[in-house]
Design a protein around this motif. Structure first.
Motif, short mmCIF file in Angstrom:
data_model
loop_
_atom_site.label_atom_id
_atom_site.label_comp_id
_atom_site.label_asym_id
_atom_site.label_seq_id
_atom_site.Cartn_x
_atom_site.Cartn_y
_atom_site.Cartn_z
N ASP A 27 -0.12 4.24 0.18
CA ASP A 27 -0.71 5.15 1.15
C ASP A 27 -1.38 4.31 2.23
OD1 ASP A 27 -2.16 6.94 2.65
OD2 ASP A 27 -3.08 7.95 0.94
N ALA B 31 -5.03 3.94 2.15
CA ALA B 31 -5.65 3.17 1.08
C ALA B 31 -5.64 1.67 1.37
CB ALA B 31 -4.93 3.44 -0.24
N ALA C 81 0.85 -1.20 0.00
CA ALA C 81 0.00 0.00 0.00
C ALA C 81 0.88 1.24 0.00
CB ALA C 81 -0.92 0.01 1.22
#
Length: 207
Positions: free
Chosen positions: A185, A188, A183
């Motif tokens: 971010d 997210a 991931a």
């Protein structure tokens, strides 16, 4: 005679030196981290003498403590803004987790500083109030706005600490790239919601 206010130019208005020093200190902290922080550099960027910060913060620990207090206050404001109306406990906690991770992601240096207990007076009354305020915000989200208050010994408070520990642990690991590396971010990622689904979030007081 040139005053400190004159030397700073447009950096701050008269009587706002403390705020200007906090802003310049945040710039230094963001660039260097806690280990490389210099109160002298913060003063230089604010355009004042090296002794100026001492009048407001005493020493480096005092300046870092003021930054940490401000960070806790900003975090609390975000947590207190989590919507609770019409949502169950899991939905409320998920919303809080999103805000927590977002704050840490957007304020990496401050988030790191907040837990460096040896770098400032962690028992400062104002800082202590903001820490307790953060726990109260989590408790409100977890148990609902109409839930009664709890003490540290109450089961509801223990549940709040458990959720906080999970969310904080995930946040710290994710920001260091030590968990869910796929991931880009941490916001997210589906990992934190999946972890929260494993936790019994039924209010202890029966609400």
């Amino acid at each position: 005679m040139v005053t400190e206010q004159a030397r700073t130019g447009d950096r701050y208005h008269h009587g706002n030196l403390r705020a200007a020093l906090l802003e310049s200190a945040l710039e230094v902290l963001t660039e260097t981290g806690v280990a490389g922080f210099s109160m002298r550099e913060a003063a230089r960027r604010a355009g004042v003498s090296q002794s100026a910060p001492k009048h407001h913060f005493g020493d480096t620990r005092g300046l870092l403590g003021a930054l940490a207090t401000r960070a806790y206050r900003q975090l609390c404001e975000r947590l207190e803004g989590v919507e609770c109306s019409g949502l169950d406990a899991r939905e409320r906690v998920t919303g809080l987790a999103v805000e927590y991770v977002a704050f840490a992601r957007d304020n990496r240096a401050l988030f790191d500083l907040m837990w460096r207990m040896t770098q400032f007076d962690y028992d400062d009354p104002e800082l202590a109030e903001q820490k307790h305020r953060a726990l109260r915000a989590l408790d409100r989200v977890l148990r609902g706005t109409d839930a009664g208050s709890t003490s540290d010994e109450d089961p509801g408070s223990v549940q709040s600490y458990a959720v906080w520990s999970l969310v904080h642990g995930y946040t710290s690991l994710a920001l260091e790239g030590a968990i869910d590396e796929q991931a880009a971010d941490p916001l997210a990622s589906d990992l934190l919601p999946a972890m929260l689904r494993l936790v019994d979030l039924r209010p202890v007081d029966g609400r």
